[in-house]
Design a protein around this motif. Sequence first.
Motif, PDB file in Angstrom:
ATOM      1  N   TRP A  45       0.832  -1.216   0.000  1.00 33.88           N
ATOM      2  CA  TRP A  45       0.000   0.000   0.000  1.00 33.88           C
ATOM      3  C   TRP A  45       0.859   1.256   0.000  1.00 33.88           C
ATOM      4  N   ASP A  46       2.071   1.158   0.573  1.00 34.01           N
ATOM      5  CA  ASP A  46       2.981   2.309   0.503  1.00 34.01           C
ATOM      6  C   ASP A  46       3.263   2.666  -0.959  1.00 34.01           C
ATOM      7  N   GLN A 105      -1.812  -6.932   1.452  1.00 32.03           N
ATOM      8  CA  GLN A 105      -2.050  -5.703   2.232  1.00 32.03           C
ATOM      9  C   GLN A 105      -3.169  -4.899   1.570  1.00 32.03           C
ATOM     10  N   GLY A 161      -2.457  -3.258   7.376  1.00 31.54           N
ATOM     11  CA  GLY A 161      -1.573  -2.094   7.398  1.00 31.54           C
ATOM     12  C   GLY A 161      -1.499  -1.467   8.782  1.00 31.54           C
ATOM     13  N   ASP A 163      -0.719  -2.740  12.066  1.00 34.28           N
ATOM     14  CA  ASP A 163      -0.203  -3.960  12.674  1.00 34.28           C
ATOM     15  C   ASP A 163      -0.653  -4.212  14.121  1.00 34.28           C
ATOM     16  N   TRP A 337      -0.162   1.892  16.344  1.00 37.02           N
ATOM     17  CA  TRP A 337      -1.521   2.060  15.807  1.00 37.02           C
ATOM     18  C   TRP A 337      -2.571   2.056  16.916  1.00 37.02           C
TER      19      TRP A 337
HETATM   20  C1  GLC Z   1       4.462  -0.288   9.184  1.00 33.65           C
HETATM   21  C2  GLC Z   1       3.013   0.148   8.944  1.00 33.65           C
HETATM   22  C3  GLC Z   1       2.499  -0.412   7.620  1.00 33.65           C
HETATM   23  C4  GLC Z   1       3.439   0.005   6.493  1.00 33.65           C
HETATM   24  C5  GLC Z   1       4.888  -0.393   6.807  1.00 33.65           C
HETATM   25  C6  GLC Z   1       5.874   0.187   5.818  1.00 33.65           C
HETATM   26  O1  GLC Z   1       4.538  -1.671   9.374  1.00 33.65           O
HETATM   27  O2  GLC Z   1       2.210  -0.262  10.018  1.00 33.65           O
HETATM   28  O3  GLC Z   1       1.209   0.051   7.347  1.00 33.65           O
HETATM   29  O4  GLC Z   1       3.046  -0.551   5.285  1.00 33.65           O
HETATM   30  O5  GLC Z   1       5.269   0.080   8.086  1.00 33.65           O
HETATM   31  O6  GLC Z   1       5.766   1.578   5.791  1.00 33.65           O
END
Ligand code: GLC
Length: 409
Positions: A45-46, A105, A161, A163, A337
Motif C-alpha cells: 500500500w505504501d 495488504q 496495514g 499492525d 496504531w
Molecule cells: C508499518 C506500517 C504499515 C506500512 C509499513 C511500511 O509496518 O504499520 O502500514 O506498510 O510500516 O511503511
Amino acid sequence: MAFDHAKREALKRKALQVLKQNQRYSGAFRYTLPSAEHYPYQWLWDSCFHAIIYAQFDPEMARAEISALLSKQFADGMVPHIIYWTPGILHLFQWGVEGTSSLTQTPMLAYAVWEIHRRAPDIPFLESVYPALLSYYKFLIEKRDIRGNHLIGIINPDESGEDDSPRFDVPLGARSDISYEDHLKLRTKLVDDNRTCNFDAEKCMRNYFWVKDVLFNTVMVENLRSLGHIASLLKHEDGEHFANLNANLIAEAMREHMFEDGVYWSLAGEEYEKLHVATWMHFAPLFAGLYSKEEAEHVVRTHLKNTATFAAPFGIRTVSKQEASYRPQGYGHDFSWRGPVWMAPHWFIYRGLMRYGYVAEAEHIRDVSMELLLRSGFREYFDPETGEAGGAHEFTWGALVLDMFEPGR
Ligand code: GLC
C-alpha cells in the motif's frame, strides 16, 4: 487555519526530496522505500500511495512503482505485501516464495493505477497491468471470502496495514492493557501459525485469525470501481461486470453485517462477531461513499468533531481517547496504531470528507497535517495530543498531503 502558499511550497519540496532519496533500482525495476533506515523494502500500500503522488509529479515513476509491485505477483493472483529486493536475508513474513512476504495488504492497486491514468492517460500501460489487476481482485474474492458472503478476510493484522491496532486484540487474544512485549509475542506466534497453514487463507482463517476489516473492505469497494473504470475504457465487458457487481455485493454485505449504532465495525470469525473497539474505522467508509448523507452528518458531528474521542489538537486519533487501549505515543513509542496520528488515515478521511462536501473539515485535516510535517519532519506518526513525532524518519507518507490540495475526484 489559513491556507499558506509558502508552506505548501516548502512541503512540496520536502516531500519530493524524501521520495527521491528513497528511490532504489533492482535490475530493470524502480521502486521507493517507505523509509530507507526503518523499512528498506517495497511495501504494497505504501507503493500505491507513492504512485498516487508520483502521478501528479512524475507519471513515469508512478508506473514504474506499480510495475515493480506486480512483478512479484503469485501464480494464484496474490500480490505480496513486502518485496525484499535485497537478497540473502531471512525475513519475518517470508514463506515458500523467495524474496517476498506471503501476506497481502490493503488493496489500493486499482485506485492507484486509475489515478495514474487520470493524470497522465496511457492506454498501453493500462493494457499491460489490467490482467494482473483482475487476477489480484479475483484472488481476494475467491480465496479470501471462504463463506461466499462477499466480505474479504485477512489472516494477519499486518494485512490491514495497522499492525497493532486494538481492533484486532480480541481475535489475537490480547487484553486492551497488554504490554508491547506481550503483544509482539502474540503476533510472532500468529506468524508461526500462519506458517503451519502455509499462509493459505482457508486453513489460516478457520484455525487462527479471521477478520473482515472495515478499511480493507472499503478499499475493495472503491478499488473494484476503479477496476470497473479501467475495464470499461479497455472494453473488457466481463471484467467491468465482475468489478461493478462485486463492488456492490461487498458494499451491501458491509451494510448488513458491519453497520451498527450509526457506524461500521470490523468483524471476526465464522459468526461475524463485531469488534467493538472505537477506531478511525468509523470514518473509513466515507472514502467509498458507504454512508448516506444523513449518516455521514451524524458520523462527522458525533465522532469526527468530538474532542473527547477522535478530534485531537494535532489531528484525528486513530483510536478513540475513551478506549482503554488508547496510547497516544505507545509505551516507549513502540505501539504505533493504538492512537497516534498517521498521514494515510488522514488522507483517507480527507478524501472521504471531500466526497460528501465537508470542505472545511477536510481542509482542517490537511492544514494540521502540513503543520505537523513542517514542524516535526517527515516522521512515521505523531502524538495527537502534543504533536511530538515518533517512529521512522524520512517516511514517505507525508507526501500524501500534496494530494490533499487536489479537489474531489
Ligand atoms: C508499518 C506500517 C504499515 C506500512 C509499513 C511500511 O509496518 O504499520 O502500514 O506498510 O510500516 O511503511
